[in-house]
Design an enzyme around this catalytic site. Sequence first.
Site, PDB file in Angstrom:
ATOM      1  N   ASP A 115      39.284  -9.354   6.760  1.00 39.01           N
ATOM      2  CA  ASP A 115      40.797  -8.988   7.483  1.00 39.01           C
ATOM      3  C   ASP A 115      40.421  -8.353   8.724  1.00 39.01           C
ATOM      4  OD1 ASP A 115      43.784  -8.731   7.332  1.00 39.01           O
ATOM      5  OD2 ASP A 115      42.978  -6.767   7.940  1.00 39.01           O
ATOM      6  N   TYR A 133      41.169  -3.842  16.375  1.00 38.26           N
ATOM      7  CA  TYR A 133      39.917  -2.774  15.640  1.00 38.26           C
ATOM      8  C   TYR A 133      38.635  -2.420  16.623  1.00 38.26           C
ATOM      9  CZ  TYR A 133      43.013  -3.684  11.685  1.00 38.26           C
ATOM     10  OH  TYR A 133      43.770  -4.022  10.666  1.00 38.26           O
ATOM     11  N   LYS A 150      44.475 -10.673  14.317  1.00 42.33           N
ATOM     12  CA  LYS A 150      45.595 -10.329  14.697  1.00 42.33           C
ATOM     13  C   LYS A 150      46.061 -10.319  16.166  1.00 42.33           C
ATOM     14  CE  LYS A 150      45.569  -7.932  10.282  1.00 42.33           C
ATOM     15  NZ  LYS A 150      44.283  -7.105  10.211  1.00 42.33           N
ATOM     16  N   HIS A 200      50.536  -8.587  14.706  1.00 45.42           N
ATOM     17  CA  HIS A 200      50.241  -7.424  14.104  1.00 45.42           C
ATOM     18  C   HIS A 200      51.236  -6.384  13.685  1.00 45.42           C
ATOM     19  CE1 HIS A 200      46.327  -4.750  13.557  1.00 45.42           C
ATOM     20  NE2 HIS A 200      47.152  -4.404  12.808  1.00 45.42           N
TER      21      HIS A 200
HETATM   22  N1  LIG Z   1      48.510  -5.159   9.107  1.00 49.69           N
HETATM   23  C1  LIG Z   1      48.338  -3.583   9.460  1.00 49.69           C
HETATM   24  O1  LIG Z   1      48.972  -2.947  10.319  1.00 49.69           O
HETATM   25  C2  LIG Z   1      47.238  -2.856   8.933  1.00 49.69           C
HETATM   26  C3  LIG Z   1      47.478  -1.412   8.928  1.00 49.69           C
HETATM   27  C4  LIG Z   1      46.361  -0.521   8.113  1.00 49.69           C
HETATM   28  C5  LIG Z   1      45.091  -1.387   7.546  1.00 49.69           C
HETATM   29  N2  LIG Z   1      45.188  -2.887   7.490  1.00 49.69           N
HETATM   30  C6  LIG Z   1      43.944  -3.408   7.002  1.00 49.69           C
HETATM   31  O2  LIG Z   1      43.995  -2.960   5.723  1.00 49.69           O
HETATM   32  C7  LIG Z   1      42.493  -2.491   5.407  1.00 49.69           C
HETATM   33  C8  LIG Z   1      42.501  -1.437   4.347  1.00 49.69           C
HETATM   34  O3  LIG Z   1      43.387  -0.280   4.633  1.00 49.69           O
HETATM   35  P1  LIG Z   1      42.847   1.233   4.746  1.00 49.69           P
HETATM   36  O4  LIG Z   1      41.444   1.219   5.390  1.00 49.69           O
HETATM   37  O5  LIG Z   1      43.918   1.634   5.645  1.00 49.69           O
HETATM   38  O6  LIG Z   1      42.763   1.685   3.253  1.00 49.69           O
HETATM   39  P2  LIG Z   1      42.128   1.611   2.059  1.00 49.69           P
HETATM   40  O7  LIG Z   1      41.538   0.311   1.906  1.00 49.69           O
HETATM   41  O8  LIG Z   1      43.098   1.678   0.875  1.00 49.69           O
HETATM   42  O9  LIG Z   1      40.982   2.721   2.034  1.00 49.69           O
HETATM   43  C9  LIG Z   1      40.062   2.847   2.797  1.00 49.69           C
HETATM   44  C10 LIG Z   1      39.164   4.096   2.355  1.00 49.69           C
HETATM   45  O10 LIG Z   1      38.734   4.169   0.801  1.00 49.69           O
HETATM   46  C11 LIG Z   1      37.380   4.408   0.652  1.00 49.69           C
HETATM   47  N3  LIG Z   1      36.847   3.608  -0.460  1.00 49.69           N
HETATM   48  C12 LIG Z   1      36.891   2.199  -0.572  1.00 49.69           C
HETATM   49  N4  LIG Z   1      36.490   1.871  -1.689  1.00 49.69           N
HETATM   50  C13 LIG Z   1      36.456   2.932  -2.618  1.00 49.69           C
HETATM   51  C14 LIG Z   1      36.076   3.424  -3.822  1.00 49.69           C
HETATM   52  N5  LIG Z   1      35.686   2.259  -4.677  1.00 49.69           N
HETATM   53  N6  LIG Z   1      36.038   4.520  -4.380  1.00 49.69           N
HETATM   54  C15 LIG Z   1      36.346   5.545  -3.777  1.00 49.69           C
HETATM   55  N7  LIG Z   1      36.742   5.384  -2.225  1.00 49.69           N
HETATM   56  C16 LIG Z   1      36.692   4.095  -1.819  1.00 49.69           C
HETATM   57  C17 LIG Z   1      36.677   3.784   1.816  1.00 49.69           C
HETATM   58  O11 LIG Z   1      35.465   4.860   2.057  1.00 49.69           O
HETATM   59  P3  LIG Z   1      34.080   4.060   2.063  1.00 49.69           P
HETATM   60  O12 LIG Z   1      33.950   3.335   3.282  1.00 49.69           O
HETATM   61  O13 LIG Z   1      33.221   5.216   2.015  1.00 49.69           O
HETATM   62  O14 LIG Z   1      34.084   3.151   0.686  1.00 49.69           O
HETATM   63  C18 LIG Z   1      37.724   4.193   3.116  1.00 49.69           C
HETATM   64  O15 LIG Z   1      37.675   5.510   3.563  1.00 49.69           O
HETATM   65  C19 LIG Z   1      42.149  -2.029   6.974  1.00 49.69           C
HETATM   66  O16 LIG Z   1      40.707  -1.794   6.955  1.00 49.69           O
HETATM   67  C20 LIG Z   1      42.874  -3.084   7.647  1.00 49.69           C
HETATM   68  O17 LIG Z   1      41.599  -4.208   7.819  1.00 49.69           O
HETATM   69  C21 LIG Z   1      46.084  -3.498   8.198  1.00 49.69           C
END
Ligand SMILES: NC(=O)c1ccc[n+]([C@@H]2O[C@H](COP(=O)([O-])OP(=O)(O)OC[C@H]3O[C@@H](n4cnc5c(N)ncnc54)[C@H](OP(=O)(O)O)[C@@H]3O)[C@@H](O)[C@H]2O)c1
Length: 330
Positions: free
Chosen positions: A49, A54, A82, A115
């Site tokens: 994604d 980004y 996006k 987006h």
């Molecule tokens: N469309 C939109 O507007 C939008 C908005 C927000 C996000 N997104 C997309 O969604 C993706 C994910 O969202 P997000 O980054 O906000 O949140 P997330 O995936 O819920 O959380 C990511 C965090 O969790 C940690 N993590 C991952 N796996 C883990 C595990 N097994 N145990 C413990 N910690 C863990 C990661 O650290 P480590 O790296 O140390 O594992 C990172 O700090 C983004 O990267 C982006 O691509 C899209």
Amino acid sequence: MAHIPYRTLYTGARMPAIGLGTFGSDRVTADQVAAAVVGAAEVGYRHFDCASVYGNEDRIGESLRTIVRGGIPREELWITSKLWNDKHAPADVIPSCEKSLRDLQLDYLDTYLVHWPFPNFHPPHCDVTSRSPDARPYIHENFMKTWRQMERLVDLGLVKHIGTSNVTIPKLRLILRDARIRPAVNEMELHPHFQQPELFDFVRANGIEPIGYSPIGSPGRPERDRTPGDTVDLEDPVIVEIGKRLEIPPAAVCIKWAVQRGQTPIPFSTTRRNYESNLKCLATEPLSAEDMRAIAAIDHNCRLIKGQVFLWRDGQSWEDLWDLNGEIAQ
Ligand SMILES: NC(=O)c1ccc[n+]([C@@H]2O[C@H](COP(=O)([O-])OP(=O)(O)OC[C@H]3O[C@@H](n4cnc5c(N)ncnc54)[C@H](OP(=O)(O)O)[C@@H]3O)[C@@H](O)[C@H]2O)c1
């Protein structure tokens, strides 16, 4: 990979039902994210994604080239990018997609999303109190001008599917009414403490696949994206208890719940142990119906990504972005 479930989109295309997020925000560098993309492909991820905002698509492009040269055919990968908010003007849509394609070193994207439904520029990493003087509410007529260019991207063969992100039911109703090419996916915040049941049901009832962002509750998001009422999915007693009983980490409970419920989670991780565990947990015994019901009951309606920077008038609150009373806020 045998244990990755797939979703069949309305075109018949099969999308891997888990992807790797690539938004490093201000904590993780583009190089770290690019290295994680290669590592994630090694352990079995096929869905990535991405987004121009980004700021790392050029580095991820090198990773994708490495992956394909390493023997994984392009057709096995599912790559999303996006359109950023300052590129909604019709003349900007196709060039913006072409730039992402160049950066990602691809001939086509599997999905290209708008987006956010707001055509507002704000610089990356700005504070939530930052406001753009050009900020505007959602204006459907203008959104459709952007969407027409998204449809052209499909006609041109640059994009296989188009989709929305961060939209609400009232906005989607209008988009579905007027689209020539309907959204194939809708990317939305989804985790146990924020399940959005009405929107989730609405998109599925309309043949749109829900992609769930922040699937484990975005524990690494920057301070500026935290508010005092935010709750922590990974510390929820129900999640912790299920994880202990099944001997899997709390994050794996969130991912298994997401895939079994019917959304496609896109967890972000640059830590190999974590991204590997997030994928491998799908190969183990599914959560029981009882555990699924217990997780359904811990929805706190706790939106983490509130979008404050998109507000267009003084005195508004972030709730105005999400049409809570069923009408598009103006
Ligand atoms: N469309 C939109 O507007 C939008 C908005 C927000 C996000 N997104 C997309 O969604 C993706 C994910 O969202 P997000 O980054 O906000 O949140 P997330 O995936 O819920 O959380 C990511 C965090 O969790 C940690 N993590 C991952 N796996 C883990 C595990 N097994 N145990 C413990 N910690 C863990 C990661 O650290 P480590 O790296 O140390 O594992 C990172 O700090 C983004 O990267 C982006 O691509 C899209």
